[in-house]
Design a protein around this motif. Structure first.
Motif, PDB file in Angstrom:
ATOM      1  N   THR A  36      48.176  46.346  25.764  1.00 44.66           N
ATOM      2  CA  THR A  36      47.030  46.652  26.626  1.00 44.66           C
ATOM      3  C   THR A  36      46.617  48.106  26.449  1.00 44.66           C
ATOM      4  O   THR A  36      45.419  48.403  26.325  1.00 44.66           O
ATOM      5  N   ALA A  37      47.581  49.022  26.425  1.00 41.60           N
ATOM      6  CA  ALA A  37      47.263  50.437  26.211  1.00 41.60           C
ATOM      7  C   ALA A  37      46.574  50.633  24.866  1.00 41.60           C
ATOM      8  O   ALA A  37      45.564  51.347  24.767  1.00 41.60           O
ATOM      9  N   PHE A  38      47.086  49.980  23.830  1.00 35.79           N
ATOM     10  CA  PHE A  38      46.473  50.066  22.503  1.00 35.79           C
ATOM     11  C   PHE A  38      45.044  49.536  22.542  1.00 35.79           C
ATOM     12  O   PHE A  38      44.123  50.156  22.013  1.00 35.79           O
ATOM     13  N   GLN A  39      44.852  48.370  23.166  1.00 34.93           N
ATOM     14  CA  GLN A  39      43.518  47.751  23.199  1.00 34.93           C
ATOM     15  C   GLN A  39      42.541  48.570  24.046  1.00 34.93           C
ATOM     16  O   GLN A  39      41.363  48.673  23.709  1.00 34.93           O
ATOM     17  N   VAL A  40      43.010  49.147  25.147  1.00 31.80           N
ATOM     18  CA  VAL A  40      42.127  49.989  25.976  1.00 31.80           C
ATOM     19  C   VAL A  40      41.686  51.210  25.180  1.00 31.80           C
ATOM     20  O   VAL A  40      40.502  51.581  25.210  1.00 31.80           O
ATOM     21  N   LEU A  41      42.616  51.846  24.475  1.00 34.86           N
ATOM     22  CA  LEU A  41      42.258  52.991  23.647  1.00 34.86           C
ATOM     23  C   LEU A  41      41.233  52.590  22.580  1.00 34.86           C
ATOM     24  O   LEU A  41      40.226  53.265  22.382  1.00 34.86           O
ATOM     25  N   SER A  56      21.844  45.850  14.335  1.00 36.86           N
ATOM     26  CA  SER A  56      22.343  46.355  13.047  1.00 36.86           C
ATOM     27  C   SER A  56      23.722  45.761  12.779  1.00 36.86           C
ATOM     28  O   SER A  56      24.427  45.322  13.689  1.00 36.86           O
ATOM     29  N   LEU A  57      24.110  45.762  11.521  1.00 34.58           N
ATOM     30  CA  LEU A  57      25.401  45.200  11.133  1.00 34.58           C
ATOM     31  C   LEU A  57      26.558  45.911  11.847  1.00 34.58           C
ATOM     32  O   LEU A  57      27.491  45.270  12.325  1.00 34.58           O
ATOM     33  N   MET A  58      26.487  47.237  11.929  1.00 41.31           N
ATOM     34  CA  MET A  58      27.554  47.995  12.591  1.00 41.31           C
ATOM     35  C   MET A  58      27.602  47.678  14.086  1.00 41.31           C
ATOM     36  O   MET A  58      28.696  47.551  14.653  1.00 41.31           O
ATOM     37  N   HIS A  59      26.462  47.528  14.725  1.00 42.41           N
ATOM     38  CA  HIS A  59      26.422  47.187  16.155  1.00 42.41           C
ATOM     39  C   HIS A  59      27.057  45.822  16.380  1.00 42.41           C
ATOM     40  O   HIS A  59      27.876  45.633  17.286  1.00 42.41           O
ATOM     41  N   LYS A  60      26.714  44.864  15.521  1.00 47.78           N
ATOM     42  CA  LYS A  60      27.287  43.520  15.644  1.00 47.78           C
ATOM     43  C   LYS A  60      28.804  43.556  15.442  1.00 47.78           C
ATOM     44  O   LYS A  60      29.549  42.913  16.188  1.00 47.78           O
ATOM     45  N   ALA A  61      29.263  44.301  14.440  1.00 51.66           N
ATOM     46  CA  ALA A  61      30.704  44.394  14.183  1.00 51.66           C
ATOM     47  C   ALA A  61      31.426  45.018  15.374  1.00 51.66           C
ATOM     48  O   ALA A  61      32.492  44.542  15.778  1.00 51.66           O
ATOM     49  N   LEU A  62      30.856  46.051  15.955  1.00 51.44           N
ATOM     50  CA  LEU A  62      31.492  46.685  17.107  1.00 51.44           C
ATOM     51  C   LEU A  62      31.484  45.771  18.332  1.00 51.44           C
ATOM     52  O   LEU A  62      32.446  45.764  19.107  1.00 51.44           O
ATOM     53  N   VAL A  63      30.440  44.982  18.498  1.00 51.31           N
ATOM     54  CA  VAL A  63      30.418  44.000  19.595  1.00 51.31           C
ATOM     55  C   VAL A  63      31.555  42.999  19.413  1.00 51.31           C
ATOM     56  O   VAL A  63      32.249  42.638  20.379  1.00 51.31           O
ATOM     57  N   VAL A  64      31.785  42.559  18.187  1.00 56.12           N
ATOM     58  CA  VAL A  64      32.885  41.617  17.925  1.00 56.12           C
ATOM     59  C   VAL A  64      34.231  42.291  18.180  1.00 56.12           C
ATOM     60  O   VAL A  64      35.118  41.688  18.794  1.00 56.12           O
ATOM     61  N   HIS A  65      34.394  43.534  17.753  1.00 57.64           N
ATOM     62  CA  HIS A  65      35.630  44.268  18.041  1.00 57.64           C
ATOM     63  C   HIS A  65      35.877  44.329  19.544  1.00 57.64           C
ATOM     64  O   HIS A  65      36.985  44.074  20.022  1.00 57.64           O
ATOM     65  N   ILE A  66      34.844  44.667  20.295  1.00 62.54           N
ATOM     66  CA  ILE A  66      34.956  44.775  21.753  1.00 62.54           C
ATOM     67  C   ILE A  66      35.313  43.419  22.355  1.00 62.54           C
ATOM     68  O   ILE A  66      36.200  43.323  23.213  1.00 62.54           O
ATOM     69  N   ALA A  67      34.654  42.365  21.907  1.00 60.98           N
ATOM     70  CA  ALA A  67      34.941  41.019  22.432  1.00 60.98           C
ATOM     71  C   ALA A  67      36.378  40.610  22.126  1.00 60.98           C
ATOM     72  O   ALA A  67      37.063  40.052  22.990  1.00 60.98           O
ATOM     73  N   TRP A  68      36.854  40.899  20.900  1.00 58.46           N
ATOM     74  CA  TRP A  68      38.227  40.521  20.528  1.00 58.46           C
ATOM     75  C   TRP A  68      39.240  41.306  21.365  1.00 58.46           C
ATOM     76  O   TRP A  68      40.257  40.769  21.777  1.00 58.46           O
ATOM     77  N   ARG A  69      38.955  42.578  21.619  1.00 57.04           N
ATOM     78  CA  ARG A  69      39.870  43.383  22.438  1.00 57.04           C
ATOM     79  C   ARG A  69      39.917  42.855  23.874  1.00 57.04           C
ATOM     80  O   ARG A  69      40.997  42.739  24.470  1.00 57.04           O
ATOM     81  N   LEU A  70      38.754  42.549  24.438  1.00 54.78           N
ATOM     82  CA  LEU A  70      38.720  42.024  25.803  1.00 54.78           C
ATOM     83  C   LEU A  70      39.410  40.668  25.887  1.00 54.78           C
ATOM     84  O   LEU A  70      40.152  40.400  26.845  1.00 54.78           O
ATOM     85  N   ALA A  71      39.189  39.830  24.895  1.00 51.10           N
ATOM     86  CA  ALA A  71      39.849  38.523  24.883  1.00 51.10           C
ATOM     87  C   ALA A  71      41.366  38.687  24.770  1.00 51.10           C
ATOM     88  O   ALA A  71      42.121  38.006  25.468  1.00 51.10           O
ATOM     89  N   ALA A  72      41.814  39.581  23.906  1.00 49.60           N
ATOM     90  CA  ALA A  72      43.250  39.804  23.733  1.00 49.60           C
ATOM     91  C   ALA A  72      43.891  40.233  25.046  1.00 49.60           C
ATOM     92  O   ALA A  72      44.929  39.693  25.449  1.00 49.60           O
ATOM     93  N   LEU A  81      39.226  50.066  22.724  1.00 47.45           N
ATOM     94  CA  LEU A  81      37.988  49.712  23.429  1.00 47.45           C
ATOM     95  C   LEU A  81      37.156  50.956  23.721  1.00 47.45           C
ATOM     96  O   LEU A  81      35.941  50.960  23.510  1.00 47.45           O
ATOM     97  N   VAL A  82      37.814  52.012  24.173  1.00 46.24           N
ATOM     98  CA  VAL A  82      37.109  53.274  24.444  1.00 46.24           C
ATOM     99  C   VAL A  82      36.471  53.799  23.163  1.00 46.24           C
ATOM    100  O   VAL A  82      35.296  54.191  23.153  1.00 46.24           O
ATOM    101  N   VAL A  83      37.219  53.783  22.075  1.00 40.54           N
ATOM    102  CA  VAL A  83      36.688  54.252  20.781  1.00 40.54           C
ATOM    103  C   VAL A  83      35.503  53.390  20.353  1.00 40.54           C
ATOM    104  O   VAL A  83      34.463  53.912  19.936  1.00 40.54           O
ATOM    105  N   ASN A  84      35.630  52.059  20.473  1.00 40.67           N
ATOM    106  CA  ASN A  84      34.536  51.161  20.077  1.00 40.67           C
ATOM    107  C   ASN A  84      33.305  51.346  20.932  1.00 40.67           C
ATOM    108  O   ASN A  84      32.175  51.344  20.416  1.00 40.67           O
ATOM    109  N   VAL A  85      33.474  51.508  22.242  1.00 39.78           N
ATOM    110  CA  VAL A  85      32.328  51.697  23.142  1.00 39.78           C
ATOM    111  C   VAL A  85      31.625  53.016  22.826  1.00 39.78           C
ATOM    112  O   VAL A  85      30.394  53.083  22.806  1.00 39.78           O
ATOM    113  N   MET A  86      32.401  54.063  22.535  1.00 37.23           N
ATOM    114  CA  MET A  86      31.781  55.343  22.173  1.00 37.23           C
ATOM    115  C   MET A  86      31.083  55.245  20.812  1.00 37.23           C
ATOM    116  O   MET A  86      30.030  55.844  20.601  1.00 37.23           O
ATOM    117  N   ALA A  87      31.647  54.471  19.900  1.00 38.60           N
ATOM    118  CA  ALA A  87      31.089  54.362  18.547  1.00 38.60           C
ATOM    119  C   ALA A  87      29.832  53.512  18.495  1.00 38.60           C
ATOM    120  O   ALA A  87      29.020  53.661  17.583  1.00 38.60           O
TER     121      ALA A  87
END
Length: 177
Positions: free
Chosen positions: A115-120, A136-152, A122-128
């Motif tokens: 959870t600590a790893f995923q929160v960290l 954009s492709l990067m926006h879509k990729a970051l949305v998927v990263h965020i979704a996977w972290r929240l799901a995890a 998540l913060v990096v992804n939200v800032m990025a």
């Protein structure tokens, strides 16, 4: 006397979680398009392996484990393709250690570490995500990263709390295999 397991009757909470996960997954998939395929495929393969070949000690953790292995494989593939192995190597190592710990010895401490790893992350992804335009492709990729972290995180805590309610052994209670 039959030793067949008693079928689980879905509770209202289980139904709500299922509907919520379906809606969030569907919306993320519609928005992200093909970007979601790699982590989804890796997660599916991890789920299959975990359910058929290398079963975790406490099966309720399998969704959380599969999601994080899928994310780990996607991160590693992206790093290899982009040639950024050094930049995110520690992320892959930490996630790998945490998921292995959760698989082998499920319980509170691996859930807290991940959870600590995923929160960290998540913060990096939200800032990025801020400088990238929607669609954009990067926006879509970051949305998927965020979704996977929240799901995890969601599935880890649902598994941990569910195991505690059902008195399923965890690292604190289960003897080592």
């Amino acid at each position: 006397m039959s030793s067949q397991p008693t079928p689980t009757i879905p509770t209202t909470a289980m139904k709500v979680k299922g509907v919520l996960a379906s809606v969030v997954g569907g919306v993320t998939g519609i928005y992200a398009g093909l970007v979601i395929l790699a982590p989804l495929a890796f997660t599916g393969v991890a789920w299959f392996i975990g359910s058929k070949l290398l079963k975790p000690r406490v099966p309720t953790y399998l969704p959380a484990i599969a999601i994080q292995i899928g994310h780990l494989c996607w991160l590693a593939l992206g790093m290899a393709i982009l040639g950024t192995l050094g930049a995110n190597f520690l992320d892959v190592v930490m996630l790998g250690i945490g998921v292995t710990w959760l698989w082998l010895r499920p319980g509170l401490w691996p859930v807290v570490l991940l959870t600590a790893f995923q929160v960290l992350g998540l913060v990096v992804n939200v800032m990025a995500i801020a400088p990238h335009s929607v669609g954009s492709l990067m926006h879509k990729a970051l949305v998927v990263h965020i979704a996977w972290r929240l799901a995890a995180m969601s599935y880890m805590w649902w598994a941990y709390l569910g195991a505690r309610r059902q008195s399923v052994p965890s690292i604190e209670e289960a003897p080592a295999s």
